[in-house]
Design a protein around this motif. Structure first.
Motif, PDB file in Angstrom:
ATOM      1  N   GLU A 179       0.814  -1.213   0.000  1.00  0.00           N
ATOM      2  CA  GLU A 179       0.000   0.000   0.000  1.00  0.00           C
ATOM      3  C   GLU A 179       0.847   1.262   0.000  1.00  0.00           C
ATOM      4  OE1 GLU A 179      -2.892   2.708  -0.250  1.00  0.00           O
ATOM      5  OE2 GLU A 179      -3.077   0.545  -0.609  1.00  0.00           O
ATOM      6  N   GLU A 180       2.003   1.219   0.668  1.00  0.00           N
ATOM      7  CA  GLU A 180       2.873   2.398   0.675  1.00  0.00           C
ATOM      8  C   GLU A 180       3.356   2.719  -0.739  1.00  0.00           C
ATOM      9  OE1 GLU A 180       4.967   2.821   5.049  1.00  0.00           O
ATOM     10  OE2 GLU A 180       6.089   1.881   3.414  1.00  0.00           O
ATOM     11  N   LEU A 181       3.726   1.684  -1.477  1.00  0.00           N
ATOM     12  CA  LEU A 181       4.175   1.888  -2.852  1.00  0.00           C
ATOM     13  C   LEU A 181       3.029   2.397  -3.714  1.00  0.00           C
ATOM     14  CD1 LEU A 181       6.178   1.649  -5.187  1.00  0.00           C
ATOM     15  CD2 LEU A 181       5.540  -0.761  -5.403  1.00  0.00           C
ATOM     16  N   VAL A 182       1.857   1.796  -3.586  1.00  0.00           N
ATOM     17  CA  VAL A 182       0.710   2.219  -4.392  1.00  0.00           C
ATOM     18  C   VAL A 182       0.366   3.680  -4.098  1.00  0.00           C
ATOM     19  CG1 VAL A 182      -1.754   1.867  -4.853  1.00  0.00           C
ATOM     20  CG2 VAL A 182      -0.223  -0.108  -4.607  1.00  0.00           C
ATOM     21  N   SER A 183       0.364   4.061  -2.825  1.00  0.00           N
ATOM     22  CA  SER A 183       0.058   5.450  -2.460  1.00  0.00           C
ATOM     23  C   SER A 183       1.097   6.412  -3.021  1.00  0.00           C
ATOM     24  CB  SER A 183      -0.012   5.591  -0.931  1.00  0.00           C
ATOM     25  OG  SER A 183      -1.092   4.849  -0.408  1.00  0.00           O
ATOM     26  N   ALA A 184       2.361   5.982  -3.013  1.00  0.00           N
ATOM     27  CA  ALA A 184       3.428   6.819  -3.575  1.00  0.00           C
ATOM     28  C   ALA A 184       3.243   6.981  -5.076  1.00  0.00           C
ATOM     29  CB  ALA A 184       4.788   6.210  -3.259  1.00  0.00           C
ATOM     30  N   HIS A 194      11.005  16.534  -5.169  1.00  0.00           N
ATOM     31  CA  HIS A 194      10.171  15.486  -4.566  1.00  0.00           C
ATOM     32  C   HIS A 194      10.977  14.515  -3.696  1.00  0.00           C
ATOM     33  CE1 HIS A 194       6.535  16.516  -6.824  1.00  0.00           C
ATOM     34  NE2 HIS A 194       7.291  16.682  -7.886  1.00  0.00           N
ATOM     35  N   ALA A 195      12.284  14.696  -3.600  1.00  0.00           N
ATOM     36  CA  ALA A 195      13.134  13.738  -2.877  1.00  0.00           C
ATOM     37  C   ALA A 195      12.921  13.820  -1.374  1.00  0.00           C
ATOM     38  CB  ALA A 195      14.602  13.995  -3.209  1.00  0.00           C
ATOM     39  N   SER A 196      13.093  12.684  -0.720  1.00  0.00           N
ATOM     40  CA  SER A 196      13.018  12.633   0.741  1.00  0.00           C
ATOM     41  C   SER A 196      14.388  12.832   1.371  1.00  0.00           C
ATOM     42  CB  SER A 196      12.438  11.289   1.190  1.00  0.00           C
ATOM     43  OG  SER A 196      13.252  10.217   0.726  1.00  0.00           O
ATOM     44  N   CYS A 197      15.447  12.598   0.597  1.00  0.00           N
ATOM     45  CA  CYS A 197      16.818  12.813   1.048  1.00  0.00           C
ATOM     46  C   CYS A 197      17.704  12.878  -0.190  1.00  0.00           C
ATOM     47  CB  CYS A 197      17.292  11.700   1.989  1.00  0.00           C
ATOM     48  SG  CYS A 197      17.404  10.072   1.185  1.00  0.00           S
ATOM     49  N   ARG A 198      18.952  13.288   0.026  1.00  0.00           N
ATOM     50  CA  ARG A 198      19.863  13.414  -1.113  1.00  0.00           C
ATOM     51  C   ARG A 198      21.279  13.065  -0.659  1.00  0.00           C
ATOM     52  NH1 ARG A 198      20.775  16.899  -5.623  1.00  0.00           N
ATOM     53  NH2 ARG A 198      22.904  16.386  -6.255  1.00  0.00           N
ATOM     54  N   TRP A 199      21.949  12.199  -1.441  1.00  0.00           N
ATOM     55  CA  TRP A 199      23.355  11.853  -1.194  1.00  0.00           C
ATOM     56  C   TRP A 199      24.161  12.200  -2.438  1.00  0.00           C
ATOM     57  CZ3 TRP A 199      22.340   5.985   0.070  1.00  0.00           C
ATOM     58  CH2 TRP A 199      21.544   5.887   1.220  1.00  0.00           C
ATOM     59  N   SER A 210      11.461   3.429  -0.602  1.00  0.00           N
ATOM     60  CA  SER A 210      12.801   3.095  -1.100  1.00  0.00           C
ATOM     61  C   SER A 210      12.786   2.541  -2.527  1.00  0.00           C
ATOM     62  CB  SER A 210      13.483   2.102  -0.158  1.00  0.00           C
ATOM     63  OG  SER A 210      12.739   0.893  -0.065  1.00  0.00           O
ATOM     64  N   LYS A 211      11.695   1.877  -2.918  1.00  0.00           N
ATOM     65  CA  LYS A 211      11.622   1.337  -4.272  1.00  0.00           C
ATOM     66  C   LYS A 211      11.610   2.449  -5.331  1.00  0.00           C
ATOM     67  CE  LYS A 211       9.323  -3.080  -3.305  1.00  0.00           C
ATOM     68  NZ  LYS A 211       8.116  -3.917  -3.545  1.00  0.00           N
ATOM     69  N   LEU A 212      11.309   3.671  -4.903  1.00  0.00           N
ATOM     70  CA  LEU A 212      11.250   4.800  -5.831  1.00  0.00           C
ATOM     71  C   LEU A 212      12.473   5.703  -5.724  1.00  0.00           C
ATOM     72  CD1 LEU A 212       7.461   5.760  -5.572  1.00  0.00           C
ATOM     73  CD2 LEU A 212       8.602   4.289  -7.253  1.00  0.00           C
ATOM     74  N   ASP A 213      13.529   5.209  -5.077  1.00  0.00           N
ATOM     75  CA  ASP A 213      14.789   5.946  -5.067  1.00  0.00           C
ATOM     76  C   ASP A 213      15.325   6.043  -6.498  1.00  0.00           C
ATOM     77  OD1 ASP A 213      14.468   5.921  -2.361  1.00  0.00           O
ATOM     78  OD2 ASP A 213      16.195   4.652  -1.913  1.00  0.00           O
ATOM     79  N   THR A 214      16.204   6.997  -6.717  1.00  0.00           N
ATOM     80  CA  THR A 214      16.790   7.188  -8.052  1.00  0.00           C
ATOM     81  C   THR A 214      18.257   7.559  -7.927  1.00  0.00           C
ATOM     82  OG1 THR A 214      14.669   8.037  -8.894  1.00  0.00           O
ATOM     83  CG2 THR A 214      16.630   8.462 -10.231  1.00  0.00           C
ATOM     84  N   VAL A 215      19.074   6.995  -8.792  1.00  0.00           N
ATOM     85  CA  VAL A 215      20.488   7.368  -8.889  1.00  0.00           C
ATOM     86  C   VAL A 215      20.698   8.076 -10.216  1.00  0.00           C
ATOM     87  CG1 VAL A 215      22.841   6.482  -9.199  1.00  0.00           C
ATOM     88  CG2 VAL A 215      21.385   5.552  -7.395  1.00  0.00           C
ATOM     89  N   GLN A 241      20.361  -2.296  -9.091  1.00  0.00           N
ATOM     90  CA  GLN A 241      21.323  -1.206  -9.200  1.00  0.00           C
ATOM     91  C   GLN A 241      21.207  -0.244  -8.008  1.00  0.00           C
ATOM     92  OE1 GLN A 241      23.858  -0.614 -11.512  1.00  0.00           O
ATOM     93  NE2 GLN A 241      23.404  -2.737 -11.997  1.00  0.00           N
ATOM     94  N   LEU A 242      19.993   0.009  -7.563  1.00  0.00           N
ATOM     95  CA  LEU A 242      19.811   0.882  -6.392  1.00  0.00           C
ATOM     96  C   LEU A 242      20.508   0.278  -5.176  1.00  0.00           C
ATOM     97  CD1 LEU A 242      16.073   1.966  -6.761  1.00  0.00           C
ATOM     98  CD2 LEU A 242      18.094   3.377  -7.145  1.00  0.00           C
ATOM     99  N   ASN A 243      20.341  -1.019  -4.979  1.00  0.00           N
ATOM    100  CA  ASN A 243      21.020  -1.688  -3.870  1.00  0.00           C
ATOM    101  C   ASN A 243      22.533  -1.585  -4.015  1.00  0.00           C
ATOM    102  OD1 ASN A 243      18.751  -2.534  -2.429  1.00  0.00           O
ATOM    103  ND2 ASN A 243      18.526  -4.388  -3.671  1.00  0.00           N
ATOM    104  N   ARG A 244      23.009  -1.706  -5.239  1.00  0.00           N
ATOM    105  CA  ARG A 244      24.449  -1.612  -5.496  1.00  0.00           C
ATOM    106  C   ARG A 244      24.981  -0.241  -5.116  1.00  0.00           C
ATOM    107  NH1 ARG A 244      27.183   0.053 -10.378  1.00  0.00           N
ATOM    108  NH2 ARG A 244      29.343  -0.624 -10.347  1.00  0.00           N
ATOM    109  N   TYR A 245      24.257   0.810  -5.501  1.00  0.00           N
ATOM    110  CA  TYR A 245      24.744   2.161  -5.231  1.00  0.00           C
ATOM    111  C   TYR A 245      24.568   2.557  -3.765  1.00  0.00           C
ATOM    112  CZ  TYR A 245      25.596   2.802 -10.163  1.00  0.00           C
ATOM    113  OH  TYR A 245      26.101   2.683 -11.438  1.00  0.00           O
ATOM    114  N   ARG A 246      23.553   2.020  -3.107  1.00  0.00           N
ATOM    115  CA  ARG A 246      23.439   2.252  -1.661  1.00  0.00           C
ATOM    116  C   ARG A 246      24.658   1.668  -0.954  1.00  0.00           C
ATOM    117  NH1 ARG A 246      18.016  -0.208  -2.209  1.00  0.00           N
ATOM    118  NH2 ARG A 246      16.523   1.477  -2.629  1.00  0.00           N
TER     119      ARG A 246
END
Length: 283
Positions: free
Chosen positions: A70-75, A108-113, A230-235, A251-256
């Motif tokens: 539901e969190e993903l669907v709402s996002a 729209h980001a929740s955080c930035r690295w 987290s599934k909607l993170d972007t690199v 790839q997201l897991n790799r870059y994290r």
């Protein structure tokens, strides 16, 4: 909804995520279209970001795809129904599209690295630094064009300067801090700016020192933007033909992992500030 001529990276990402949900459910596009009462062309347009999708239809899609997240669907609903006309829209047609896509992503980001090896990260740059950088990289540009690029970069800083800033972590290699993009005075002012921002509670600056054994780097500069989930993170990374946006889960897991690995060998924030102070004294 009428087709879009040029969907933004965010709109394309929504379509990509809807396609992922369909494929996870083991449905072909034609099968999903039949369930939703649309034709295959409409389905293709939705999944490519060319056509928008209403909240009602998106939730029907999620139900048919047996998506219980539901969190993903709402996002995804938030992405589909967002009508933000951000400050970056005034630059559409006068700046490269990836510049606008990055500004929207950051909004729209929740955080930035960030990880940077050759330049001070864009969000920390002064006007003089950005101006010297753009003028050097694009020597054929007239002054007015350079100033437009600089203005856009300065406006992007809003995400860490507004009353509700997002958490920002950056890993900056010593090389980036030592390279004088402008003159000596501009370099000193730039380091002072990095120090000033590093004092903010929501900003973490760590220096990657030359004095490291076994450091292989991170390949190239990296921008990591956290999504609503987290599934909607972007690199974003620099490619041979411009910025490349990466969103696959692997790839997201790799870059994290890569970011945390580089972070683990970087100087602590207090030691990083001391390090930058010493660099300023050398100028």
């Amino acid at each position: 909804m009428p087709p879009r001529r040029q969907p933004t990276a965010r709109q394309v990402r929504l379509g990509v995520e809807l396609r992922k949900l369909r494929e996870s459910a083991g449905l072909k596009a034609t099968e999903a279209a039949s369930l939703l009462g649309v034709n295959s062309v409409q389905m293709s347009q939705i999944e490519s970001g060319i056509a928008g999708v209403s909240e009602e239809r998106l939730r029907r899609m999620a139900a048919h795809y047996a998506c219980a997240d539901e969190e993903l669907v709402s996002a995804l609903v938030a992405m589909a129904t967002d009508r933000t006309q951000g400050w970056w829209e005034v630059y559409r047609g006068s700046l490269p599209t990836p510049f606008l896509d990055l500004a929207e992503l950051e909004h729209h980001a929740s955080c930035r690295w960030d990880v940077d090896f050759l330049h001070v990260p864009g969000l920390l740059q002064t006007q003089d630094y950005a101006r010297a950088l753009f003028a050097y990289v694009n020597p054929e540009f007239p002054t007015s064009e350079v100033e437009r690029w600089v203005e856009h970069r300065m406006r992007r800083r809003v995400i860490i300067e507004r009353p509700d800033p997002i958490p920002y972590e950056t890993l900056i290699h010593e090389a980036a801090l030592r390279i004088r993009v402008g003159d000596r005075m501009a370099a000193r002012t730039q380091l002072a700016r990095v120090l000033e921002l590093s004092e903010a509670e929501h900003v973490t600056v760590r220096v990657i020192s030359f004095d490291l054994d076994g450091f292989g780097g991170a390949g190239s500069a990296m921008v990591y933007a956290g999504g609503q989930v987290s599934k909607l993170d972007t690199v974003m990374r620099d490619g041979p033909n411009g910025p490349v946006f990466i969103d696959s889960e692997a790839q997201l897991n790799r870059y994290r992992t890569l970011f945390r690995r580089v972070e683990s060998v970087s100087l602590e924030p207090v030691r990083s500030r001391d390090f930058i102070h010493r660099l300023m004294k050398e100028l």
